[in-house]
Design a protein around this motif. Structure first.
Motif, PDB file in Angstrom:
ATOM      1  N   GLY A 126       5.625  -9.643   5.766  1.00 23.06           N
ATOM      2  CA  GLY A 126       4.877  -8.394   5.742  1.00 23.06           C
ATOM      3  C   GLY A 126       5.605  -7.280   5.019  1.00 23.06           C
ATOM      4  N   GLY A 127       4.964  -6.139   4.989  1.00 21.28           N
ATOM      5  CA  GLY A 127       5.523  -4.951   4.352  1.00 21.28           C
ATOM      6  C   GLY A 127       6.338  -4.128   5.340  1.00 21.28           C
ATOM      7  N   PRO A 128       6.621  -2.882   4.983  1.00 20.70           N
ATOM      8  CA  PRO A 128       7.467  -2.017   5.819  1.00 20.70           C
ATOM      9  C   PRO A 128       6.959  -1.824   7.246  1.00 20.70           C
ATOM     10  CG  PRO A 128       7.117  -1.016   3.679  1.00 20.70           C
ATOM     11  CD  PRO A 128       6.234  -2.229   3.738  1.00 20.70           C
ATOM     12  N   ASP A 129       5.636  -1.883   7.441  1.00 17.31           N
ATOM     13  CA  ASP A 129       5.072  -1.710   8.774  1.00 17.31           C
ATOM     14  C   ASP A 129       4.761  -3.035   9.449  1.00 17.31           C
ATOM     15  OD1 ASP A 129       4.917   1.217   8.890  1.00 17.31           O
ATOM     16  OD2 ASP A 129       3.547   0.964   7.202  1.00 17.31           O
ATOM     17  N   LYS A 182      -2.577   7.430   4.882  1.00 18.26           N
ATOM     18  CA  LYS A 182      -3.330   6.513   5.740  1.00 18.26           C
ATOM     19  C   LYS A 182      -2.469   6.118   6.939  1.00 18.26           C
ATOM     20  CE  LYS A 182      -5.723   4.327   1.849  1.00 18.26           C
ATOM     21  NZ  LYS A 182      -5.850   3.062   1.108  1.00 18.26           N
ATOM     22  N   PRO A 183      -3.098   5.851   8.061  1.00 22.70           N
ATOM     23  CA  PRO A 183      -2.331   5.382   9.218  1.00 22.70           C
ATOM     24  C   PRO A 183      -1.785   3.971   8.965  1.00 22.70           C
ATOM     25  CG  PRO A 183      -4.673   5.376   9.720  1.00 22.70           C
ATOM     26  CD  PRO A 183      -4.515   6.002   8.365  1.00 22.70           C
ATOM     27  N   PRO A 184      -0.708   3.599   9.664  1.00 20.89           N
ATOM     28  CA  PRO A 184      -0.117   2.268   9.455  1.00 20.89           C
ATOM     29  C   PRO A 184      -1.121   1.122   9.581  1.00 20.89           C
ATOM     30  CG  PRO A 184       1.353   3.603  10.767  1.00 20.89           C
ATOM     31  CD  PRO A 184       0.085   4.395  10.607  1.00 20.89           C
ATOM     32  N   ALA A 185      -2.067   1.216  10.494  1.00 22.27           N
ATOM     33  CA  ALA A 185      -3.058   0.137  10.651  1.00 22.27           C
ATOM     34  C   ALA A 185      -3.873  -0.055   9.370  1.00 22.27           C
ATOM     35  CB  ALA A 185      -3.980   0.434  11.827  1.00 22.27           C
ATOM     36  N   ALA A 186      -4.241   1.021   8.710  1.00 21.10           N
ATOM     37  CA  ALA A 186      -5.008   0.929   7.461  1.00 21.10           C
ATOM     38  C   ALA A 186      -4.141   0.370   6.337  1.00 21.10           C
ATOM     39  CB  ALA A 186      -5.552   2.297   7.074  1.00 21.10           C
ATOM     40  N   LEU A 187      -2.869   0.744   6.310  1.00 14.02           N
ATOM     41  CA  LEU A 187      -1.947   0.218   5.289  1.00 14.02           C
ATOM     42  C   LEU A 187      -1.804  -1.289   5.441  1.00 14.02           C
ATOM     43  CD1 LEU A 187       0.870   2.928   5.611  1.00 14.02           C
ATOM     44  CD2 LEU A 187      -0.910   2.819   3.858  1.00 14.02           C
ATOM     45  N   MET A 188      -1.576  -1.732   6.671  1.00 14.99           N
ATOM     46  CA  MET A 188      -1.407  -3.170   6.913  1.00 14.99           C
ATOM     47  C   MET A 188      -2.692  -3.937   6.627  1.00 14.99           C
ATOM     48  SD  MET A 188       1.087  -3.369  10.251  1.00 14.99           S
ATOM     49  CE  MET A 188       0.024  -2.387  11.300  1.00 14.99           C
ATOM     50  N   ALA A 189      -3.839  -3.366   6.932  1.00 15.29           N
ATOM     51  CA  ALA A 189      -5.120  -4.029   6.664  1.00 15.29           C
ATOM     52  C   ALA A 189      -5.327  -4.216   5.164  1.00 15.29           C
ATOM     53  CB  ALA A 189      -6.273  -3.242   7.275  1.00 15.29           C
ATOM     54  N   GLU A 243       0.862  -1.174   0.000  1.00 12.79           N
ATOM     55  CA  GLU A 243       0.000   0.000   0.000  1.00 12.79           C
ATOM     56  C   GLU A 243       0.910   1.241   0.000  1.00 12.79           C
ATOM     57  OE1 GLU A 243      -3.979   1.569   0.129  1.00 12.79           O
ATOM     58  OE2 GLU A 243      -3.126  -0.361  -0.399  1.00 12.79           O
ATOM     59  N   PRO A 244       0.627   2.224  -0.847  1.00 17.56           N
ATOM     60  CA  PRO A 244       1.499   3.407  -0.902  1.00 17.56           C
ATOM     61  C   PRO A 244       1.591   4.121   0.443  1.00 17.56           C
ATOM     62  CG  PRO A 244      -0.081   3.407  -2.721  1.00 17.56           C
ATOM     63  CD  PRO A 244      -0.480   2.308  -1.791  1.00 17.56           C
ATOM     64  N   ARG A 245       2.814   4.337   0.906  1.00 20.01           N
ATOM     65  CA  ARG A 245       3.029   4.994   2.196  1.00 20.01           C
ATOM     66  C   ARG A 245       2.711   6.486   2.121  1.00 20.01           C
ATOM     67  NH1 ARG A 245       2.676   0.039   2.909  1.00 20.01           N
ATOM     68  NH2 ARG A 245       3.470  -0.768   4.860  1.00 20.01           N
ATOM     69  N   ALA A 246       2.737   7.066   0.942  1.00 12.75           N
ATOM     70  CA  ALA A 246       2.463   8.499   0.781  1.00 12.75           C
ATOM     71  C   ALA A 246       0.970   8.801   0.766  1.00 12.75           C
ATOM     72  CB  ALA A 246       3.110   9.006  -0.506  1.00 12.75           C
ATOM     73  N   SER A 247       0.136   7.793   0.954  1.00 12.56           N
ATOM     74  CA  SER A 247      -1.317   7.990   0.887  1.00 12.56           C
ATOM     75  C   SER A 247      -1.865   8.759   2.076  1.00 12.56           C
ATOM     76  CB  SER A 247      -2.021   6.633   0.786  1.00 12.56           C
ATOM     77  OG  SER A 247      -1.839   5.909   1.995  1.00 12.56           O
TER      78      SER A 247
END
Length: 156
Positions: A104-107, A47-54, A41-45
């Motif tokens: 997982g991803g960066p987070d 969104k909080p980390p929880a939303a990115l990981m979801a 998920e783009p980190r520049a979006s």
């Protein structure tokens, strides 16, 4: 049984691809290894980390077979020796299900996704680049397979 390495992130450096392929090609046809990549998920979006990981967890769920043993890589997972990983692999082979190892991803991985896993494994106490984990994990799985099959790759 098929071994699946499911990883968040695409477009890895050539040396990562080469390292993964080296160990994947060594495994026999009755124990193939497959790499499944899902887009981070783009980190520049914003969104909080929880939303990115979801969002990444949803992509992972969609990319994995509906029936497989889910093993997440996590810093708090079981810290296994090569012999212990080989023993576990032997049990998985007897059960016959495909085994998906999730990176997982960066987070990291979504907590709900992690809690749905059958097992959690730890590769190292060190913080490792996620791309490098693909190579280390593929080598560890090949080494465990070689130990189970009395192949001379592993030496104790």
């Amino acid at each position: 049984m098929k071994l699946i390495i499911a990883a968040v992130g695409t477009r890895m450096p050539d040396w990562i691809e080469t390292g993964y392929r080296e160990f994947a090609k060594r495994l026999p046809r009755d124990c193939p290894m497959e790499l499944v990549e899902v887009k981070a998920e783009p980190r520049a979006s914003g969104k909080p980390p929880a939303a990115l990981m979801a969002a990444e967890a949803e992509r992972l769920r969609a990319a994995l077979p509906s029936r497989c043993r889910l093993v997440v890589l996590d810093e708090r997972g079981d810290d296994l020796t090569t012999r212990q990983l080989a023993d576990r692999m032997g049990r998985w082979m007897q059960e016959g299900d495909d085994v998906a190892f999730v990176i997982g991803g960066p987070d990291g991985l979504d907590p709900a996704f992690k809690s749905s896993a059958h097992e959690k494994l730890r590769l190292s106490s060190l913080t490792l680049p996620h791309a490098m984990v693909r190579v280390l994990l593929s080598e560890a799985l090949y080494r465990a397979w070689s130990l189970l099959n009395n192949h001379p790759y592993h030496r104790e």
